[in-house]
Design a protein around this motif. Structure first.
Motif, PDB file in Angstrom:
ATOM      1  N   ALA A 192      28.905  36.779 -32.392  1.00 32.52           N
ATOM      2  CA  ALA A 192      27.574  36.165 -32.240  1.00 32.52           C
ATOM      3  C   ALA A 192      26.947  35.846 -33.594  1.00 32.52           C
ATOM      4  N   ARG A 193      26.281  34.706 -33.654  1.00 29.75           N
ATOM      5  CA  ARG A 193      25.560  34.275 -34.855  1.00 29.75           C
ATOM      6  C   ARG A 193      24.592  33.186 -34.436  1.00 29.75           C
ATOM      7  N   PRO A 194      23.530  32.965 -35.213  1.00 29.18           N
ATOM      8  CA  PRO A 194      22.589  31.902 -34.831  1.00 29.18           C
ATOM      9  C   PRO A 194      23.222  30.521 -34.987  1.00 29.18           C
ATOM     10  N   VAL A 195      22.933  29.659 -34.014  1.00 29.06           N
ATOM     11  CA  VAL A 195      23.479  28.299 -34.007  1.00 29.06           C
ATOM     12  C   VAL A 195      22.342  27.327 -33.779  1.00 29.06           C
ATOM     13  N   SER A 196      22.346  26.214 -34.477  1.00 30.38           N
ATOM     14  CA  SER A 196      21.445  25.136 -34.053  1.00 30.38           C
ATOM     15  C   SER A 196      22.116  23.804 -34.359  1.00 30.38           C
ATOM     16  N   ALA A 197      21.705  22.784 -33.626  1.00 30.69           N
ATOM     17  CA  ALA A 197      22.361  21.479 -33.738  1.00 30.69           C
ATOM     18  C   ALA A 197      22.084  20.863 -35.099  1.00 30.69           C
ATOM     19  N   PRO A 198      23.077  20.195 -35.701  1.00 34.59           N
ATOM     20  CA  PRO A 198      22.803  19.418 -36.900  1.00 34.59           C
ATOM     21  C   PRO A 198      21.776  18.331 -36.579  1.00 34.59           C
ATOM     22  N   ARG A 199      20.947  17.985 -37.533  1.00 36.71           N
ATOM     23  CA  ARG A 199      19.972  16.896 -37.387  1.00 36.71           C
ATOM     24  C   ARG A 199      20.418  15.730 -38.265  1.00 36.71           C
ATOM     25  N   GLN A 222      29.603   9.353 -29.930  1.00 34.38           N
ATOM     26  CA  GLN A 222      29.837   9.898 -28.587  1.00 34.38           C
ATOM     27  C   GLN A 222      30.202  11.386 -28.703  1.00 34.38           C
ATOM     28  N   GLN A 223      31.146  11.687 -29.614  1.00 36.80           N
ATOM     29  CA  GLN A 223      31.564  13.078 -29.817  1.00 36.80           C
ATOM     30  C   GLN A 223      30.425  13.886 -30.450  1.00 36.80           C
ATOM     31  N   GLU A 224      29.690  13.250 -31.357  1.00 33.76           N
ATOM     32  CA  GLU A 224      28.597  13.930 -32.053  1.00 33.76           C
ATOM     33  C   GLU A 224      27.510  14.371 -31.060  1.00 33.76           C
ATOM     34  N   GLY A 225      27.249  13.490 -30.062  1.00 32.86           N
ATOM     35  CA  GLY A 225      26.260  13.827 -29.039  1.00 32.86           C
ATOM     36  C   GLY A 225      26.654  15.094 -28.297  1.00 32.86           C
ATOM     37  N   VAL A 226      27.934  15.205 -27.955  1.00 33.40           N
ATOM     38  CA  VAL A 226      28.415  16.400 -27.252  1.00 33.40           C
ATOM     39  C   VAL A 226      28.239  17.631 -28.149  1.00 33.40           C
ATOM     40  N   LEU A 227      28.705  17.517 -29.382  1.00 33.46           N
ATOM     41  CA  LEU A 227      28.650  18.640 -30.326  1.00 33.46           C
ATOM     42  C   LEU A 227      27.212  19.138 -30.494  1.00 33.46           C
ATOM     43  N   MET A 255      35.821  24.840 -29.234  1.00 29.45           N
ATOM     44  CA  MET A 255      35.245  23.575 -28.748  1.00 29.45           C
ATOM     45  C   MET A 255      34.674  22.783 -29.917  1.00 29.45           C
ATOM     46  N   VAL A 256      33.993  23.473 -30.814  1.00 27.54           N
ATOM     47  CA  VAL A 256      33.405  22.796 -31.975  1.00 27.54           C
ATOM     48  C   VAL A 256      34.516  22.185 -32.828  1.00 27.54           C
ATOM     49  N   ARG A 257      35.554  22.974 -33.078  1.00 25.53           N
ATOM     50  CA  ARG A 257      36.684  22.501 -33.879  1.00 25.53           C
ATOM     51  C   ARG A 257      37.320  21.255 -33.235  1.00 25.53           C
ATOM     52  N   THR A 258      37.511  21.332 -31.929  1.00 29.61           N
ATOM     53  CA  THR A 258      38.155  20.219 -31.213  1.00 29.61           C
ATOM     54  C   THR A 258      37.284  18.966 -31.244  1.00 29.61           C
ATOM     55  N   LEU A 259      35.984  19.161 -31.027  1.00 31.31           N
ATOM     56  CA  LEU A 259      35.075  18.008 -31.019  1.00 31.31           C
ATOM     57  C   LEU A 259      35.064  17.312 -32.383  1.00 31.31           C
ATOM     58  N   ALA A 274      23.187  24.829 -18.205  1.00 32.22           N
ATOM     59  CA  ALA A 274      23.636  25.727 -19.290  1.00 32.22           C
ATOM     60  C   ALA A 274      25.066  25.359 -19.693  1.00 32.22           C
ATOM     61  N   GLY A 275      25.967  25.394 -18.724  1.00 35.49           N
ATOM     62  CA  GLY A 275      27.378  25.125 -19.000  1.00 35.49           C
ATOM     63  C   GLY A 275      27.695  23.647 -19.088  1.00 35.49           C
ATOM     64  N   SER A 276      26.686  22.788 -18.887  1.00 40.85           N
ATOM     65  CA  SER A 276      26.938  21.352 -19.009  1.00 40.85           C
ATOM     66  C   SER A 276      26.112  20.752 -20.145  1.00 40.85           C
ATOM     67  N   TRP A 277      25.498  21.658 -20.945  1.00 40.38           N
ATOM     68  CA  TRP A 277      24.954  21.303 -22.258  1.00 40.38           C
ATOM     69  C   TRP A 277      23.858  20.235 -22.238  1.00 40.38           C
ATOM     70  N   ILE A 278      22.920  20.385 -21.264  1.00 38.62           N
ATOM     71  CA  ILE A 278      21.790  19.452 -21.246  1.00 38.62           C
ATOM     72  C   ILE A 278      20.507  20.175 -20.803  1.00 38.62           C
ATOM     73  N   TYR A 279      20.406  21.465 -21.182  1.00 31.03           N
ATOM     74  CA  TYR A 279      19.172  22.228 -20.954  1.00 31.03           C
ATOM     75  C   TYR A 279      18.194  21.879 -22.077  1.00 31.03           C
ATOM     76  N   ILE A 280      16.920  21.686 -21.753  1.00 28.20           N
ATOM     77  CA  ILE A 280      15.959  21.307 -22.788  1.00 28.20           C
ATOM     78  C   ILE A 280      14.763  22.254 -22.853  1.00 28.20           C
ATOM     79  N   GLY A 281      14.921  23.492 -22.353  1.00 28.64           N
ATOM     80  CA  GLY A 281      13.824  24.459 -22.438  1.00 28.64           C
ATOM     81  C   GLY A 281      12.875  24.343 -21.260  1.00 28.64           C
ATOM     82  N   THR A 282      11.659  24.884 -21.420  1.00 28.07           N
ATOM     83  CA  THR A 282      10.763  25.051 -20.266  1.00 28.07           C
ATOM     84  C   THR A 282      10.048  23.764 -19.850  1.00 28.07           C
TER      85      THR A 282
END
Ligand code: NAD
Length: 556
Positions: free
Chosen positions: A9-16, A26-31, A68-72, A134-142
């Motif tokens: 475990a470690r903190p992760v956040s999307a590149p901006r 297309q791949q960047e959007g998934v990542l 997954m990150v490596r593959t993307l 969650a498992g389909s990577w399109i959760y945007i919070g509350t």
């Protein structure tokens, strides 16, 4: 357990920003969206890879996440990565129109589809619970729950009160994680709300987050404040400390002028509902010491609570169950009129589903809030006649704090979503937006879920449990050019109770993206229209006829 950290475990956040970490947008959007789901601002328990909803995960293990990150990062524009319950299992050569990622989460064969077997397999490391987004990577919070609640109260307003809650009083209970959206959703629809919670810290928290306006000293005070605001047609939300099983019957007895009644206490779990006669401070220990006794007491109190709700319905109030199973718990306590009021989907949401309407959402891969502000303006320009949408977009702009990548959600239907998607793609191409946009939705949508206790409760033709529809939905989105597509089991209501599908498209400003978006964002909500036509809903048939959705069995 949900809050346990997993190895690695470690903190992760999307590149901006605009620099690519992959071979294409297309791949960047998934990542970025995979990483965004695990951003500590977005995920409930990021160390355990849990995004939301109990144990809904974005990846099975940190090792799987890394793979997954490596593959993307090396995935080509004509390749597709396959994900089996949060773990990448293969990469195949496909073609540019094919999704870059295909996902199947938590699926079990019918007779094995229960929590016990799922947990056994999960403990063996063979699966994970994907929830919906969650498992389909399109959760945007509350923001999602606030918008859904706003839509529900908006639908109540349209059905019974001429399109606005101005001049009405709503009574509800439960100001927790999701129920806390109720007061703001009611005031956004111009109504007055009295919100009961037995835990005063929940009331204070909602006030601190500006979801709730004020706190009443007692029941009489709450009612006086409510009536005054109602008469002035001024929106107001009032927190009231108390046990709903006591407050609801007392308000009924007093003849309180309540127009709308619902509830979002955590009734789905009798050990999380405070029974009468037990102090909040003793709740945990009592529930642990004697869960059987606690459950009986809790159900008895829920029966009193639901009996008062039925009492309000008898007097003409608009009363509905908000998806927490309180009717069934009251029935288990022996109250025989518990199902005298409907669930919220058949009562209000289904007519929206008939038009292919549902939660459309998008996120700015740049990370720049200005990009969302620009898309908000574009939505208002595209649909100038939609007053309900305008109210939401303007209030969301003011009141919603972004969590993770800036994002927006609103409900759009068949014939609308592709216009928004194409507009965003143009704005990326012209440089008006600083980077591409991902466009997706919840699995709770008009044509993408079979869930007999929620989205498909009481279908007109009895087809509640027919799960061919979400599978066709995933297949048609795959065939139409979505960037990633997912098929899940058990989201929202648990193992054995639902099958649902998701899709996300990346608007990268190219002509190819425009062609894919036009198809996906037409066909995906189109599934909602045809599903409801097939079930015999006449409004859906009218929508299909007016907007040109082909239904072979109605052609001759
Ligand atoms: P939560 O546990 O965070 O909050 C529940 C709140 O209810 C707490 O603040 C608690 O103090 C209060 N409460 C418990 N017993 C009470 C009583 N007797 N009187 C007054 N208050 C009481 O839960 P949440 O995330 O807000 O979700 C609430 C419920 O709504 C759940 O059952 C959830 O499944 C359901 N839900 C359904 C939908 C849907 O179907 N659309 C959406 C959101 C939530």
């Amino acid at each position: 357990t949900t809050d346990r950290a997993l190895p690695g475990a470690r903190p992760v956040s999307a590149p901006r920003g605009t620099e690519l970490n992959t071979l294409g947008w297309q791949q960047e959007g998934v990542l970025r969206m995979l990483m965004n789901n695990l951003d500590p601002e977005v995920a409930e328990h990021p160390d355990g890879l849990v995004v939301y909803g109990g144990t809904g995960r974005a990846a099975r293990s940190w090792e799987a996440f890394d793979a997954m990150v490596r593959t993307l990062k090396t995935l080509k524009a004509d390749e597709t990565m396959l994900v089996q319950s949060g773990k990448p299992v293969g990469v195949f050569r496909t073609h540019e129109w094919a999704p870059r990622v295909l996902i199947a989460n938590s699926n079990l064969v019918g007779d094995w589809a229960n929590w016990e077997e799922f947990r056994r397999l999960e403990d063996l490391g063979l699966t994970m619970y994907g929830q919906m987004t969650a498992g389909s990577w399109i959760y945007i919070g509350t923001q999602g729950i606030l918008q859904g609640t706003y839509e529900t109260f908006g639908a109540v307003a349209r059905k019974r009160f001429g399109g606005t809650l101005a001049g009405t009083i709503t009574l509800t209970a439960g100001l927790g994680g999701m129920g806390g959206a109720q007061p703001l959703a009611v005031t956004m629809n111009d109504g007055v709300a009295i919100c009961v919670d037995c835990d005063v810290t929940r009331i204070d928290r909602r006030i601190a987050h500006r979801y709730l306006d004020t706190k009443a000293e007692n029941l009489e005070h709450a009612l006086a404040l409510a009536v005054e605001a109602r008469d002035a047609k001024r929106p107001l939300s009032i927190g009231l400390e108390g046990n709903a099983a006591e407050v609801f019957p007392r308000l009924l007895e007093m003849g309180a002028p309540i127009d709308i009644v619902t509830d979002q206490t955590s009734a789905h779990d009798p050990l999380a509902y405070l029974p009468l006669g037990i102090e909040l401070a003793d709740m945990r220990t009592m529930a642990e010491k004697d869960p059987g006794y606690f459950t009986d007491e809790s159900r008895k109190s829920m029966a009193a609570h639901v009996k008062a709700m039925v009492g309000f319905a008898d007097r003409g109030a608009e009363v509905f169950d908000y998806g927490n199973s309180i009717r069934d718990e009251a029935r288990k306590a022996g109250y025989d009129r518990a199902f005298d009021f409907p669930g919220f989907v058949p009562a209000y949401i289904r007519p929206l589903f008939e038009e292919g309407l549902g939660p459309f959402r998008w996120a700015a891969l740049s990370g720049d809030p200005k990009d969302i502000a620009a898309t908000d303006r574009a939505i208002l320009e595209l649909f100038p006649e939609n007053e309900h949408l305008r109210r939401w977009i303007e209030m969301a702009g003011e009141k919603v704090a972004f969590e993770g990548l800036p994002a927006r959600i609103c409900w759009l239907g068949y014939g609308e979503r592709h216009l928004a998607g194409l507009k965003f793609n143009e704005m990326v191409a012209s440089g008006e937006l600083s980077a591409p946009i991902v466009i997706g939705r919840d699995h709770l949508d008009s044509g993408s879920v079979a869930s007999p206790y929620r989205e498909t409760e009481a279908m007109a033709d009895g087809s509640d449990a027919i799960a061919d529809w979400p599978l066709l939905n995933a297949l048609v989105n795959t065939s139409s050019g979505a960037t990633w597509v997912s098929i899940h089991h058990g989201g929202g209501v648990g193992m054995g109770r639902s099958i649902h599908a998701g899709q996300v498209c990346v608007a990268d400003g190219t002509e190819l993206a425009a062609q894919k978006i036009a198809r996906v964002l037409t066909n995906d909500p189109g599934m909602g229209v045809i599903r409801h036509v097939d079930a015999g809903y006449e409004h859906a048939a009218d929508v299909a006829a007016q907007r040109g959705v082909r239904i072979p069995m109605r052609e001759n």
